[in-house]
Scaffold this active site. Sequence first.
Site, PDB file in Angstrom:
ATOM      1  N   LYS A  93       0.676  -1.217  -0.024  1.00 26.22           N
ATOM      2  CA  LYS A  93       0.013  -0.201  -0.244  1.00 26.22           C
ATOM      3  C   LYS A  93       0.741   1.264   0.032  1.00 26.22           C
ATOM      4  O   LYS A  93       1.979   1.262   0.003  1.00 26.22           O
ATOM      5  CB  LYS A  93      -0.656  -0.193   1.225  1.00 26.22           C
ATOM      6  CG  LYS A  93      -1.886  -1.375   0.980  1.00 26.22           C
ATOM      7  CD  LYS A  93      -3.140  -0.906   0.122  1.00 26.22           C
ATOM      8  CE  LYS A  93      -4.181  -1.783   0.195  1.00 26.22           C
ATOM      9  NZ  LYS A  93      -3.770  -3.215   0.196  1.00 26.22           N
TER      10      LYS A  93
HETATM   11  C1  LIG Z   1     -10.064  -2.269  -1.703  1.00 24.41           C
HETATM   12  C2  LIG Z   1      -9.434  -3.157  -0.752  1.00 24.41           C
HETATM   13  N1  LIG Z   1     -10.272  -3.382   0.277  1.00 24.41           N
HETATM   14  C3  LIG Z   1      -9.980  -3.877   1.422  1.00 24.41           C
HETATM   15  C4  LIG Z   1      -8.601  -4.427   1.629  1.00 24.41           C
HETATM   16  C5  LIG Z   1      -8.446  -5.110   2.849  1.00 24.41           C
HETATM   17  O1  LIG Z   1      -7.209  -4.567   3.679  1.00 24.41           O
HETATM   18  P1  LIG Z   1      -6.181  -5.807   4.413  1.00 24.41           P
HETATM   19  O2  LIG Z   1      -5.478  -6.531   3.324  1.00 24.41           O
HETATM   20  O3  LIG Z   1      -5.450  -4.972   5.180  1.00 24.41           O
HETATM   21  O4  LIG Z   1      -7.159  -6.645   5.129  1.00 24.41           O
HETATM   22  C6  LIG Z   1      -7.675  -4.155   0.713  1.00 24.41           C
HETATM   23  C7  LIG Z   1      -6.352  -4.608   0.799  1.00 24.41           C
HETATM   24  O5  LIG Z   1      -5.636  -5.352   0.064  1.00 24.41           O
HETATM   25  C8  LIG Z   1      -7.968  -3.450  -0.594  1.00 24.41           C
HETATM   26  O6  LIG Z   1      -7.328  -3.252  -1.654  1.00 24.41           O
END
Ligand SMILES: Cc1ncc(COP(=O)(O)O)c(C=O)c1O
Length: 370
Positions: free
Chosen positions: A184
């Site tokens: 990210k």
């Molecule tokens: C659009 C979106 N929503 C939710 C997430 C979930 O984040 P995490 O992987 O930190 O749980 C991500 C990350 O990969 C994402 O790109």
Amino acid sequence: MSEPIPLARPEIGAREEELALEVLRSGRLSLGPMGERFERAFAQWLGVEDAVAVSSGTTGLHLGVRALGWGPGDEVLTSPFSFVASANCLLYEGARPVFCDVDPQTLDLDPSAAEAALGERSAGILPVHIFGFPAAMPELEAIAARHGLGLLEDACEALGAVDSEGRRVGARGNLATFAFYANKQMTTGEGGMVVPSGPEVAARMRAERNQGRAADMGWLDHGGLGFNYRLADVAAALGVAQVEKLDQLLARRAAVADLYAQGLAELDGVATPLAGRGAERRSWFVYPVRLAAGIDRDAVIARLAERQIASKAYLPCIHLFPHLRELGWREGQFPVAEAAAAHSLALPFFPAMSESQVARVCDALAESLR
Ligand SMILES: Cc1ncc(COP(=O)(O)O)c(C=O)c1O
């Protein structure tokens, strides 16, 4: 043999090491001062009153769904062109995701498609700022206001984006969630941050992330159902260091995107991400190109891999995963999202990417198409 070029790579330096070491030496590995320091630094950078640190973007979305009270019998309008967590967070609470097609240029939820999908059970809208492109929030907020719907913004890919009214994504007063996985715009390894819609929601989220303990409760006291969605303090230390250099990280990403746009401008069969229509306000998360119909994407990925270059088909539509098919979703329902999913390819993209690395990827992509 040339150096491998990965899809993503975090920028971790001396400051991250220094602050992580500070936590390790303090012995306060959880619920210590670094967590609050991270929340304050993040909120200040974003320009919001408060922010609640959590263990991931997914857990942040889950707390957001709970704060809005979405549950069994509720339908929430959302995008099929997203990472699966933006639909799963609804399923955790028994709410039903109702997918609506995306705008062909921005790839974000199309407000007119959302309006057309409204029904008696509609309880909310969960827009996703996909690939860092700000969703059409003023239009979606107007729909939500007209129909009394809640709003939860999935800003996991969009830290630093600015919307069409000049406001930072996540700072419009709606509930919004960010994510800090290692690919990210900034990272804590695993982690997330929720921007609450007010002090009561913030207090509820702080209790729920901590096993249902309100601020004034002891370790074995629980005021309601909760979870362990806390962010570890070593991760928070990385977060503080990353916020300090966030402006530079975002600027570097934008510069790498510019290099790609120049390097790929003349390449037939490869469309670069949207320019115009607010594209300058996006925050660069990945660099997704779109291959012309008829180009074998798997073959391109394999040819790039032979040249030590990582790439990925990005993103598959979420309504077609088995657990969502079980709810009745099928191919052909969202032609714009499905076409984007069929032809998008993410190229290596990270702040430290050099001009020569971008050139190598562009040359290799051109050769892979021959
Ligand atoms: C659009 C979106 N929503 C939710 C997430 C979930 O984040 P995490 O992987 O930190 O749980 C991500 C990350 O990969 C994402 O790109």
